[in-house]
Design a protein around this motif. Sequence first.
Motif, short mmCIF file in Angstrom:
data_model
loop_
_atom_site.label_atom_id
_atom_site.label_comp_id
_atom_site.label_asym_id
_atom_site.label_seq_id
_atom_site.Cartn_x
_atom_site.Cartn_y
_atom_site.Cartn_z
N SER A 75 78.59 -78.57 -6.87
CA SER A 75 78.07 -77.48 -6.03
C SER A 75 79.04 -77.14 -4.91
O SER A 75 79.22 -75.97 -4.58
N ALA A 76 79.71 -78.13 -4.33
CA ALA A 76 80.72 -77.86 -3.30
C ALA A 76 81.89 -77.08 -3.88
O ALA A 76 82.42 -76.15 -3.26
N TYR A 77 82.30 -77.45 -5.10
CA TYR A 77 83.39 -76.73 -5.76
C TYR A 77 82.99 -75.29 -6.05
O TYR A 77 83.75 -74.36 -5.76
N VAL A 78 81.79 -75.09 -6.60
CA VAL A 78 81.32 -73.74 -6.94
C VAL A 78 81.25 -72.88 -5.68
O VAL A 78 81.70 -71.73 -5.67
N GLN A 79 80.72 -73.44 -4.61
CA GLN A 79 80.62 -72.69 -3.36
C GLN A 79 82.02 -72.29 -2.85
O GLN A 79 82.23 -71.16 -2.42
N SER A 80 82.96 -73.19 -2.93
CA SER A 80 84.33 -72.90 -2.51
C SER A 80 84.96 -71.83 -3.39
O SER A 80 85.64 -70.92 -2.91
N GLU A 81 84.74 -71.94 -4.69
CA GLU A 81 85.29 -70.97 -5.65
C GLU A 81 84.69 -69.59 -5.40
O GLU A 81 85.41 -68.58 -5.41
N GLU A 82 83.38 -69.54 -5.18
CA GLU A 82 82.72 -68.26 -4.89
C GLU A 82 83.31 -67.62 -3.63
O GLU A 82 83.65 -66.44 -3.63
N GLN A 83 83.43 -68.42 -2.57
CA GLN A 83 83.94 -67.88 -1.32
C GLN A 83 85.39 -67.43 -1.46
O GLN A 83 85.77 -66.38 -0.94
N SER A 84 86.18 -68.19 -2.19
CA SER A 84 87.57 -67.83 -2.40
C SER A 84 87.68 -66.49 -3.13
O SER A 84 88.48 -65.63 -2.77
N MET A 85 86.84 -66.30 -4.16
CA MET A 85 86.86 -65.04 -4.91
C MET A 85 86.42 -63.87 -4.02
O MET A 85 87.03 -62.81 -4.03
N ILE A 86 85.37 -64.07 -3.25
CA ILE A 86 84.87 -63.00 -2.37
C ILE A 86 85.92 -62.66 -1.32
O ILE A 86 86.17 -61.49 -1.05
N ASP A 87 86.54 -63.67 -0.75
CA ASP A 87 87.60 -63.43 0.25
C ASP A 87 88.77 -62.68 -0.37
O ASP A 87 89.29 -61.72 0.21
N LYS A 88 89.18 -63.11 -1.55
CA LYS A 88 90.37 -62.55 -2.21
C LYS A 88 90.14 -61.13 -2.71
O LYS A 88 90.97 -60.24 -2.51
N LEU A 89 89.01 -60.89 -3.35
CA LEU A 89 88.78 -59.60 -4.00
C LEU A 89 88.01 -58.59 -3.15
O LEU A 89 88.14 -57.38 -3.36
N TYR A 90 87.20 -59.09 -2.22
CA TYR A 90 86.31 -58.19 -1.48
C TYR A 90 86.40 -58.39 0.04
O TYR A 90 85.47 -58.07 0.76
N ALA A 91 87.54 -58.90 0.50
CA ALA A 91 87.80 -59.09 1.92
C ALA A 91 86.67 -59.84 2.62
O ALA A 91 86.32 -59.55 3.76
N GLY A 92 86.07 -60.79 1.91
CA GLY A 92 85.03 -61.61 2.50
C GLY A 92 83.67 -60.96 2.57
O GLY A 92 82.74 -61.52 3.14
#
Length: 121
Positions: A75-92
């Motif tokens: 769950s910690a990995y998934v949360q980090s991956e989700e946030q990384s994708m949102i930050d990278k593709l959608y400026a957070g």
Amino acid sequence: MSLAEKISNAELEVMRILWREKKPVSFTDIRVELQHTKGWEKSTINTLIRRLADKEVITAEKQGVLHYTPNISESAYVQSEEQSMIDKLYAGNVKNLVAALCRRGKLSEADIDELKDFFKM
């Protein structure tokens, strides 16, 4: 560096085994599964495990033979991956992600109704 950036796609296959088992897993058990499902050689699997240990994402314990356990939860990995994708593709901006999914037809009417119900809570 986020967890998502630390773990490669190939290393993630090892992590999935460790998360699924919920107990220390031997190299042999990891090797047998990945040779069967991915066709990977012993040396490739050994390299992936060594990299994960070097990154301190997994821990090795001697129990006759080496057994491996994850140092991070799925769950910690998934949360980090989700946030990384949102930050990278959608400026957070999560709203921009959801809007993009709606615009591209990736959400059905049922999905949208379910989200509306979720946000009413």
